[in-house]
Design an enzyme around this catalytic site. Structure first.
Site, mmCIF file in Angstrom:
data_model
loop_
_atom_site.group_PDB
_atom_site.id
_atom_site.type_symbol
_atom_site.label_atom_id
_atom_site.label_comp_id
_atom_site.label_asym_id
_atom_site.label_seq_id
_atom_site.Cartn_x
_atom_site.Cartn_y
_atom_site.Cartn_z
ATOM 1 N N SER A 108 -7.930 0.449 -43.535
ATOM 2 C CA SER A 108 -7.536 -0.891 -43.969
ATOM 3 C C SER A 108 -7.445 -0.966 -45.485
ATOM 4 C CB SER A 108 -8.584 -1.911 -43.526
ATOM 5 O OG SER A 108 -8.852 -1.787 -42.164
ATOM 6 N N HIS A 161 -1.095 1.532 -39.905
ATOM 7 C CA HIS A 161 -2.131 0.490 -39.894
ATOM 8 C C HIS A 161 -1.845 -0.480 -38.759
ATOM 9 C CE1 HIS A 161 -4.201 -3.078 -42.030
ATOM 10 N NE2 HIS A 161 -5.085 -2.378 -41.362
ATOM 11 N N GLU A 168 1.702 -1.554 -39.846
ATOM 12 C CA GLU A 168 2.184 -1.252 -41.198
ATOM 13 C C GLU A 168 2.350 0.266 -41.320
ATOM 14 O OE1 GLU A 168 0.754 -4.221 -44.568
ATOM 15 O OE2 GLU A 168 -0.949 -3.468 -43.432
ATOM 16 N N ASN A 180 -3.050 -7.192 -45.314
ATOM 17 C CA ASN A 180 -4.445 -7.515 -45.632
ATOM 18 C C ASN A 180 -4.588 -8.228 -46.974
ATOM 19 O OD1 ASN A 180 -5.469 -6.639 -43.258
ATOM 20 N ND2 ASN A 180 -6.461 -4.802 -44.056
#
Ligand SMILES: NC(=O)c1ccc[n+]([C@@H]2O[C@H](COP(=O)([O-])OP(=O)(O)OC[C@H]3O[C@@H](n4cnc5c(N)ncnc54)[C@H](O)[C@@H]3O)[C@@H](O)[C@H]2O)c1
Length: 292
Positions: free
Chosen positions: A116, A137, A149, A188
């Site tokens: 992350s 991701h 991602e 994020n």
């Protein structure tokens, strides 16, 4: 059919293994903890059964589950066409894993991390073939979330990047291009901005998690509010991400108060343990938090 090794059988690894098996791939799911593997296989059985009963997968649930083999070592990296790493968010651990996976995997097998927050280029530097290292991701719960991602490290080759975009599409997910390796990638960073504000508002007594979550669902069309998202993801995972981003000088990205860390210390780790910002019944139904 391709052979996929998924490393780490926690919340994310189990889901990643499941969607790969649903797409017809042969999956080895590796963890150092036998209990994590058992939990992952049990969880997958329930999830695949539910999806099949709703007509969301065409395949027979037994056939999907038979494509996943739990393993306790990285040896199957040697025959894997893809390696997807989803172990704990600890840089030293991932560096060791990438060095070992690079040694074992055949040339040309992409080595992807589900990290992350850790820059892909730092993981790639632990290998002798940084051109095959990238970020894939996924979002949790993986069987239900529609995006991944795809993160380009400084040295990821265009060929591996484009092959990975196609791999993600074939899993039935939308690949979101992240063309530069920046901390927190794209999604994020945006979520962190909302969550940081949400935590401040609750910590200062302005509102409650329930009201704020309802507001984001009803006012902005989010499928889940930020506190619901963090409960699903696990507060312990969020603490690891925050600490890493802070260590990289990205303190502005993360929540400004220590509320999440305190809750994690008290064992309020989210849905997986039945308590976080909300409480959960044994069947997983969300209920208002009881004060302790
Ligand atoms: N939780 C989320 O919503 C979310 C979302 C996107 C990305 N991620 C990332 O995915 C990764 C995994 O997160 P998670 O929430 O599944 O964590 P988790 O704690 O549920 O699972 C991590 C698993 O890694 C295993 N592990 C530890 N050392 C290992 C090793 N040497 N080899 C193999 N397995 C090992 C642990 O036993 C555990 O089962 C992290 O990098 C996290 O940042 C998490």
């Amino acid at each position: 059919m391709q052979r996929v090794l998924v490393v780490g059988a926690g919340f994310m690894g189990a889901g990643i293994a499941q969607v790969c098996a649903q797409a017809g791939h042969q999956v080895s799911l590796m963890d150092v903890k036998p209990e994590a593997l058992n939990r992952a296989m049990e969880g997958m059985k329930t999830s695949v059964g539910k999806l099949a009963s709703k007509g969301l997968i065409n395949d027979n649930p037994g056939a999907v589950l038979a494509r996943v083999t739990p393993v306790d070592s990285l040896e199957s990296a040697a025959s894997a066409d893809w390696v997807l790493e989803a172990a704990l968010e600890i840089e030293s651990l991932k560096l060791e894993l990438f060095a070992e996976l690079d040694r074992l995997a055949k040339p040309g097998t992409p080595l992807a991390s589900n990290t992350s927050s850790i820059p892909i280029s730092r993981l790639a530097a632990a290998t002798s073939h940084p051109e095959r290292v990238l970020g894939l991701h996924f979002f949790g719960p993986v069987p239900l979330m529609g995006l991944v991602e795809v993160v380009k490290g400084d040295k990821t080759s265009d060929e591996v990047f484009e092959r990975s975009m196609a791999f993600v599409r074939a899993l039935g997910k939308h690949p979101v291009r992240v063309g530069r390796d920046i901390p927190g990638f794209v999604m994020n960073r945006v979520f962190a901005a909302a969550f940081r504000e949400a935590v401040d508002l609750v910590a200062n007594g302005v509102t409650t998690p329930e009201d704020l979550d309802a507001g984001m669902r009803l006012g902005y069309g989010w499928a889940a509010g930020p506190f619901e998202v963090v409960d699903n993801a696990g507060l312990d995972t969020f603490v690891l991400i925050d600490r890493f981003l802070q260590s990289m000088g990205e303190a502005d990205l993360v929540a400004r108060c220590d509320l999440v860390e305190k809750m994690a210390e008290q064992g309020r780790l989210g849905r997986k343990v039945g308590k976080g910002f909300y409480d959960y019944t044994p069947e997983g139904k969300r209920v208002l938090r009881k004060e302790e």
